[in-house]
Design a protein around this motif. Sequence first.
Motif, PDB file in Angstrom:
ATOM      1  N   HIS A 174     -29.108  14.579 -10.920  1.00  0.00           N
ATOM      2  CA  HIS A 174     -28.679  15.385  -9.717  1.00  0.00           C
ATOM      3  C   HIS A 174     -28.779  17.117  -9.923  1.00  0.00           C
ATOM      4  N   HIS A 198     -27.037  19.929  -9.902  1.00  0.00           N
ATOM      5  CA  HIS A 198     -26.058  20.962 -10.629  1.00  0.00           C
ATOM      6  C   HIS A 198     -26.927  21.540 -11.692  1.00  0.00           C
ATOM      7  N   HIS A 245     -20.480  11.699  -7.147  1.00  0.00           N
ATOM      8  CA  HIS A 245     -20.150  12.964  -7.724  1.00  0.00           C
ATOM      9  C   HIS A 245     -20.398  13.920  -6.568  1.00  0.00           C
TER      10      HIS A 245
HETATM   11 ZN   LIG Z   1     -22.491  17.634 -12.137  1.00  0.00          ZN
END
Ligand SMILES: [Zn+2]
Length: 258
Positions: free
Chosen positions: A57, A59, A119
Amino acid sequence: MQYFCTLASGSSGNAALYVGNRARILIDAGTSCRYIRTMLRALGLDASELTDIVITHTHTDHISALPVLLGYTGARLWCSEGAWGELCRIAGDERPQAFSAGQTLALEDVSVRAFPTMHDSPGSVGYILGEGASAVGVCTDLGCVTPQVLDALAGVRAAAVESNHDTELVRTGPYPAFLKARILSDSGHLSNEACASLVEKLARTGTRRFVLAHLSEKNNTPRHAERAAHAALCRLGAQDDVGVCVAPRRGALEPVLL
Ligand SMILES: [Zn+2]
Ligand SMILES: [Zn+2]
C-alpha cells in the motif's frame, strides 16, 4: 536457494526480500534508497538485480525509498488496482503496473498472489509468494483478520505477520486520542492478541515459521509480542515445532529458508 527476509520493519520503514531461483522480489520500499541498497549489498545483491518490486500500500513507511530506488533498477513495479493512482503520483505513471483482485502474477520462477487487507489506505493488500510447502505470506498493516486473509494464508510454510501493539500500552500510552482510535480500529493495525490468534490458526494449517513484524516503537516491545505468540502456540501444544522471531526494526532478519 530460496529465502525470505525482512530488511526493515515498523512505522519508520518497511522492506522485505524474496529470493527465488531467478526472481529477486522486493516487497515494499520504505526507509531510503541508500538503506535498501546497503541491505541488499550485505546479502550479495545489487539493486539492479531486482526483478520485481511489489507494494502492499502507499503509506510513506512502505514507499519512501521508491522514487530514488527506481533510478537504480529496471525492476517491474506492481501494486493493486486500488493503489495504482496514488503510486503513479509518487513514482511517475510509467513504471507502476496494476494487478486485479484474484490475479496470480508469474514473476520469473515465483508465483505471487495478493489478498485484500483491512487498512486505511486504498487497495491495501498482503502477498503470498511461492507455492505449497515453500510459500511465504506477508501480512502487515491490517486492523483485523478477515476470512479472506485467513483463507489466503492458510497452509503457507512461513508468515510475516503484523504484531503492532499491546492494546493496554496503546490505551495508557502517550498518543493523542484520535491516533489511539485509528491504531485500534478495524482498519488500523493488528494487536499482539489478534496476531497471536492468527498465529494459532495458521499453525493449525501447517505454518512452521512466524516472523512478527511492524512492531510499534511506543506501544510494544519484542518481549510483549513474542510472549503473546508463544502463549497461543502453547495452548496448541505446538511451541516446540513452530519457530517465532521478531523482525528487527533496522537490519536484515536472518534469512528464512524456503
Ligand atoms: Zn500502513
Ligand atoms: Zn506500515
